[in-house]
Design a protein around this motif. Sequence first.
Motif, PDB file in Angstrom:
ATOM      1  N   HIS A   1       7.611  -8.419  -1.000  1.00 48.93           N
ATOM      2  CA  HIS A   1       8.000  -7.870   0.303  1.00 48.93           C
ATOM      3  C   HIS A   1       6.916  -7.944   1.374  1.00 48.93           C
ATOM      4  N   GLN A   2       5.646  -8.105   0.998  1.00 51.15           N
ATOM      5  CA  GLN A   2       4.586  -8.231   2.006  1.00 51.15           C
ATOM      6  C   GLN A   2       3.943  -9.597   1.907  1.00 51.15           C
TER       7      GLN A   2
ATOM      8  N   ALA B   1       6.654 -10.115  10.381  1.00 49.03           N
ATOM      9  CA  ALA B   1       5.336  -9.647  10.815  1.00 49.03           C
ATOM     10  C   ALA B   1       4.695 -10.551  11.866  1.00 49.03           C
TER      11      ALA B   1
ATOM     12  N   PHE C   1       6.877  -7.463   6.264  1.00 48.86           N
ATOM     13  CA  PHE C   1       6.582  -6.172   5.645  1.00 48.86           C
ATOM     14  C   PHE C   1       7.907  -5.579   5.173  1.00 48.86           C
ATOM     15  N   CYS C   2       7.814  -4.675   4.202  1.00 47.96           N
ATOM     16  CA  CYS C   2       8.991  -3.936   3.762  1.00 47.96           C
ATOM     17  C   CYS C   2       9.268  -2.802   4.737  1.00 47.96           C
TER      18      CYS C   2
ATOM     19  N   SER D   1      10.740   1.727   1.893  1.00 48.78           N
ATOM     20  CA  SER D   1       9.970   2.130   0.716  1.00 48.78           C
ATOM     21  C   SER D   1      10.889   2.748  -0.336  1.00 48.78           C
TER      22      SER D   1
ATOM     23  N   SER E   1      11.939  -4.517  -4.651  1.00 46.13           N
ATOM     24  CA  SER E   1      11.271  -5.648  -4.016  1.00 46.13           C
ATOM     25  C   SER E   1      12.118  -6.904  -4.252  1.00 46.13           C
TER      26      SER E   1
ATOM     27  N   SER F   1      -3.160  -3.897   2.640  1.00 42.96           N
ATOM     28  CA  SER F   1      -2.198  -2.906   2.136  1.00 42.96           C
ATOM     29  C   SER F   1      -2.044  -1.748   3.118  1.00 42.96           C
TER      30      SER F   1
ATOM     31  N   GLN G   1       0.919  -2.259   5.453  1.00 39.77           N
ATOM     32  CA  GLN G   1       2.224  -1.903   4.894  1.00 39.77           C
ATOM     33  C   GLN G   1       2.407  -0.388   4.880  1.00 39.77           C
ATOM     34  N   CYS G   2       1.346   0.360   4.568  1.00 36.70           N
ATOM     35  CA  CYS G   2       1.422   1.828   4.582  1.00 36.70           C
ATOM     36  C   CYS G   2       1.757   2.336   5.981  1.00 36.70           C
TER      37      CYS G   2
ATOM     38  N   TRP H   1       5.400   1.824   6.705  1.00 34.46           N
ATOM     39  CA  TRP H   1       6.203   2.831   6.004  1.00 34.46           C
ATOM     40  C   TRP H   1       6.132   4.201   6.681  1.00 34.46           C
TER      41      TRP H   1
ATOM     42  N   GLU I   1       2.933  -4.945  -7.373  1.00 35.32           N
ATOM     43  CA  GLU I   1       4.247  -5.318  -6.842  1.00 35.32           C
ATOM     44  C   GLU I   1       4.924  -6.293  -7.796  1.00 35.32           C
TER      45      GLU I   1
END
Length: 292
Positions: free
Chosen positions: A55-56, A95, A115-116, A119, A123, A156, A159-160, A163, A203
Amino acid sequence: MRKHLILFGLLLLAPLAASAQKKSSAGKNTTPVLDLEEALKQKAVSLTVTGTGGHQGPSLKVICTNLKGKLLRLRIPRGQFMEPSDSTFQTLVVAEEQTLLVRTKVPAEATLSTFCAQSGDRSPLTGSLFAVGALAPEQLRNLLNFISEKGKINESAAQCAVWCLTSGGSLGSIGDPELTRFTAELLGKKPPGYKIRHQTVEEIPGERASLGKALLVEGNFQYFLEKDEILVMHLLDGEGKYIKQISKEETMKAGEHRSGLRLEVWNLTPGHYIVRLQTKGGRVIKDIEVDF
């Protein structure tokens, strides 16, 4: 005489070169550029979007077929949602913007970095099908622009941060101070004075993907005492209900103090908590709100 002939030849060639350059520039300028939404509305292209696994990062493959019979350029914007045909998979958000040159006979192919945006969902697997969704809200697009400008797309922490906007993630989980401040500003919140350490989770396409379990909250805080006091720290839930004592009683001198926070949370239910520093007699010195 020879010099005069060379000079005359150069003068004759100059207009031809200029004319060719103008034609070349004109050719480039006349190739239309269509945003993805408009191109689909006009039925100028057809799109096949499949997952590459995960997903990323480079997670989607796009194959674009020209339906108009004339050369065009297709712009896939940053912030474009891609919706999975299997609703158990994660919605992905583009992205980085891509512009494809779509010829009339040969389909154009590209890989999209994503990016996802969900959450906790699965995936996407390699070969999973996606459809073009809506454009992300301005708030999320602003975050994606910031991530790109700062060169943080593969981190990472990025991505956080996504989310935090799409799935209610905690600002303390981001870790990157610059990205935390910007995300907090978008949400109209103050940046937290702590960081959350999570269990490392690999992941795995097809499996549910999210941050690992919160293990530890670490931070720093300041407080002031007008006189010597015996202090102790307690943990309360979001409604102020007492949970447990988390420090020993300690005598502190009057004056300004800087202290550290280290709270193990692996055995607590995720949610909103209050770390309360108070005197032995119960007077509150400082409340620290913690979300994980």
